[in-house]
Design a protein around this motif. Structure first.
Motif, mmCIF file in Angstrom:
data_model
loop_
_atom_site.group_PDB
_atom_site.id
_atom_site.type_symbol
_atom_site.label_atom_id
_atom_site.label_comp_id
_atom_site.label_asym_id
_atom_site.label_seq_id
_atom_site.Cartn_x
_atom_site.Cartn_y
_atom_site.Cartn_z
ATOM 1 N N ILE A 101 0.926 -1.469 0.007
ATOM 2 C CA ILE A 101 -0.038 0.229 -0.331
ATOM 3 C C ILE A 101 0.824 1.087 -0.023
ATOM 4 O O ILE A 101 0.376 2.061 -0.444
ATOM 5 N N VAL A 102 2.102 1.134 0.889
ATOM 6 C CA VAL A 102 2.612 2.681 0.584
ATOM 7 C C VAL A 102 3.910 3.287 -0.306
ATOM 8 O O VAL A 102 3.125 3.701 -1.122
ATOM 9 N N ARG A 103 3.893 1.465 -1.746
ATOM 10 C CA ARG A 103 3.945 2.124 -2.965
ATOM 11 C C ARG A 103 2.931 2.832 -3.838
ATOM 12 O O ARG A 103 2.794 3.377 -4.757
ATOM 13 N N ARG A 104 1.427 1.966 -3.688
ATOM 14 C CA ARG A 104 0.901 2.277 -4.549
ATOM 15 C C ARG A 104 0.243 3.560 -4.056
ATOM 16 O O ARG A 104 0.275 4.253 -4.827
ATOM 17 N N ILE A 105 0.432 4.307 -2.555
ATOM 18 C CA ILE A 105 -0.314 5.264 -2.499
ATOM 19 C C ILE A 105 1.058 6.540 -3.608
ATOM 20 O O ILE A 105 0.272 7.594 -4.119
ATOM 21 N N VAL A 106 2.608 6.308 -2.894
ATOM 22 C CA VAL A 106 3.425 6.918 -3.915
ATOM 23 C C VAL A 106 3.570 7.324 -5.397
ATOM 24 O O VAL A 106 3.102 7.841 -5.919
ATOM 25 N N TYR A 173 6.628 8.527 7.335
ATOM 26 C CA TYR A 173 6.427 9.043 6.081
ATOM 27 C C TYR A 173 8.108 9.085 6.006
ATOM 28 O O TYR A 173 8.400 8.939 4.201
ATOM 29 N N PRO A 174 8.870 7.882 6.779
ATOM 30 C CA PRO A 174 10.378 7.225 5.884
ATOM 31 C C PRO A 174 9.641 6.615 4.862
ATOM 32 O O PRO A 174 10.979 6.193 3.764
ATOM 33 N N ALA A 175 8.327 5.860 5.280
ATOM 34 C CA ALA A 175 8.448 3.987 4.264
ATOM 35 C C ALA A 175 8.068 5.289 2.771
ATOM 36 O O ALA A 175 8.065 4.689 1.444
ATOM 37 N N PHE A 176 7.610 6.124 2.446
ATOM 38 C CA PHE A 176 7.424 6.749 2.044
ATOM 39 C C PHE A 176 8.302 7.345 0.882
ATOM 40 O O PHE A 176 8.345 7.380 0.158
ATOM 41 N N GLN A 177 9.257 8.174 1.632
ATOM 42 C CA GLN A 177 10.549 8.472 0.960
ATOM 43 C C GLN A 177 11.253 7.525 -0.036
ATOM 44 O O GLN A 177 11.631 7.877 -1.082
ATOM 45 N N GLN A 178 11.628 6.764 1.014
ATOM 46 C CA GLN A 178 12.318 5.558 0.349
ATOM 47 C C GLN A 178 11.123 4.783 -0.539
ATOM 48 O O GLN A 178 11.895 4.502 -1.431
ATOM 49 N N TYR A 180 9.673 6.343 -3.161
ATOM 50 C CA TYR A 180 9.722 7.753 -3.564
ATOM 51 C C TYR A 180 10.968 7.813 -4.049
ATOM 52 O O TYR A 180 11.167 7.473 -5.788
ATOM 53 N N VAL A 181 11.792 7.314 -3.808
ATOM 54 C CA VAL A 181 12.883 7.246 -4.352
ATOM 55 C C VAL A 181 13.580 6.105 -5.168
ATOM 56 O O VAL A 181 14.099 6.038 -6.039
ATOM 57 N N GLU A 182 12.948 4.955 -4.684
ATOM 58 C CA GLU A 182 12.841 3.332 -5.431
ATOM 59 C C GLU A 182 11.981 3.856 -6.878
ATOM 60 O O GLU A 182 12.126 3.238 -7.995
ATOM 61 N N LEU A 183 11.073 4.930 -6.700
ATOM 62 C CA LEU A 183 10.636 5.317 -7.893
ATOM 63 C C LEU A 183 11.372 5.400 -9.397
ATOM 64 O O LEU A 183 10.789 5.315 -10.342
ATOM 65 N N GLY A 184 12.330 6.254 -9.114
ATOM 66 C CA GLY A 184 12.601 6.791 -9.699
ATOM 67 C C GLY A 184 13.764 8.280 -9.455
ATOM 68 O O GLY A 184 13.766 8.854 -10.355
ATOM 69 N N TYR A 185 13.169 8.918 -8.584
ATOM 70 C CA TYR A 185 13.254 10.049 -7.812
ATOM 71 C C TYR A 185 14.596 9.719 -6.109
ATOM 72 O O TYR A 185 14.899 10.146 -5.765
ATOM 73 N N PRO A 186 16.211 9.405 -7.407
ATOM 74 C CA PRO A 186 16.693 9.824 -5.828
ATOM 75 C C PRO A 186 17.541 10.393 -5.151
ATOM 76 O O PRO A 186 17.851 10.633 -4.120
ATOM 77 N N ASP A 187 17.642 11.654 -5.795
ATOM 78 C CA ASP A 187 17.444 13.264 -4.847
ATOM 79 C C ASP A 187 16.008 14.491 -5.200
ATOM 80 O O ASP A 187 16.317 14.859 -4.732
#
Length: 266
Positions: A101-106, A173-178, A180-187
């Motif tokens: 669900i975290v990835r789905r929301i992001v 929030y740390p899970a959302f941020q992680q 998001y980075v994995e989605l292809g936004y390292p910065d």
């Protein structure tokens, strides 16, 4: 209009994906003092430099560092689902897709300003019932009764306290941020993207009359070419009906005011 499934993404954004305890740090480039040339005929004055672009607004999250008592690694999806169940009760199991669900929301939040949203990655289940329309041909419009399909989700927007949602988002929030980075936004910084998406949804047009539709094939489209070119997120706001959209926008404005408020001493 099967993409109406995506309407709940706006609700998720409003009631399950926003943060608080933030401050806005915005630095401005100061122009450098250019000394005048000593010998004008010999020394050429430097070309005026364009001012450095302002950095994009940054909305940092002060997520608490809470370790598991036994030192075990906590599954981020299980943690978020527990927080959602505390907010929404049994509605979580009937309305939300619990897997990943975290990835789905992001992913859904990131895609709302785009032309397409992946339905298979939605954090919520499809809105029940077929699209309600009235008229035919050139008089085909979205019927006012269609708004009732979203009643359950809008009820969540109205009843769940923003402060509780803020707390759940900050703690996860740390899970959302992680993700998001994995989605292809390292910065990238997910909360910055979230604020951008809120602004985008708030900018959705508000129509004075019925929403005119066309049906070139099986699916409905917007008859107005300018509306058809809107992002999926802004189309969502139109599909749910003006009253529902107004309530969602009110919640989003409340949320945005909280997440962009400068903290004391910031």
């Amino acid at each position: 209009m099967k993409k109406s499934t995506a309407a709940v993404s706006a609700v998720v954004l409003a009631v399950a994906g926003v943060g608080g305890y933030l401050y806005w740090l915005q630095q401005r480039a100061e122009p450098a003092d250019a000394p005048a040339p000593i010998e004008a005929p010999v020394v050429t004055a430097p070309e005026p430099q364009a001012p450095a672009p302002e950095p994009a607004p940054h909305y940092p999250i002060a997520a608490p560092e809470v370790a598991d008592a036994a030192g075990a690694e906590v599954d981020p999806d299980a943690k978020l689902l527990a927080a959602l169940r505390a907010l929404f009760g049994a509605s979580v199991d009937t309305l939300f897709n619990s897997t990943d669900i975290v990835r789905r929301i992001v992913v859904t939040v990131d895609n709302l300003p785009r032309e397409k949203v992946a339905r298979r990655l939605m954090p919520v289940k499809p809105v029940p019932g077929p699209t309600a329309t009235a008229g035919s041909g050139d008089t085909l419009v979205l019927d006012e009764s269609n708004a009732a399909r979203y009643r359950t989700y809008i009820h969540l927007v109205d009843t769940v306290p923003t402060a509780a949602v803020v707390d759940a988002y900050v703690r996860n929030y740390p899970a959302f941020q992680q993700r998001y980075v994995e989605l292809g936004y390292p910065d990238g910084y997910f909360n910055n993207r979230l604020v951008e998406v809120i602004d985008h949804l708030l900018a959705a047009p508000e129509l004075a009359g019925p929403l005119r539709l066309a049906q070139p094939k099986v699916l409905y489209t917007f008859a107005d070419p300018e509306l058809e070119k809107l992002s999926e997120g802004q189309k969502i706001m139109l599909r749910m009906g003006p009253d529902n959209a107004a309530r969602v926008k009110a919640k989003l404005r409340e949320i945005r005011a909280a997440v962009t408020k400068q903290a004391p001493g910031g």
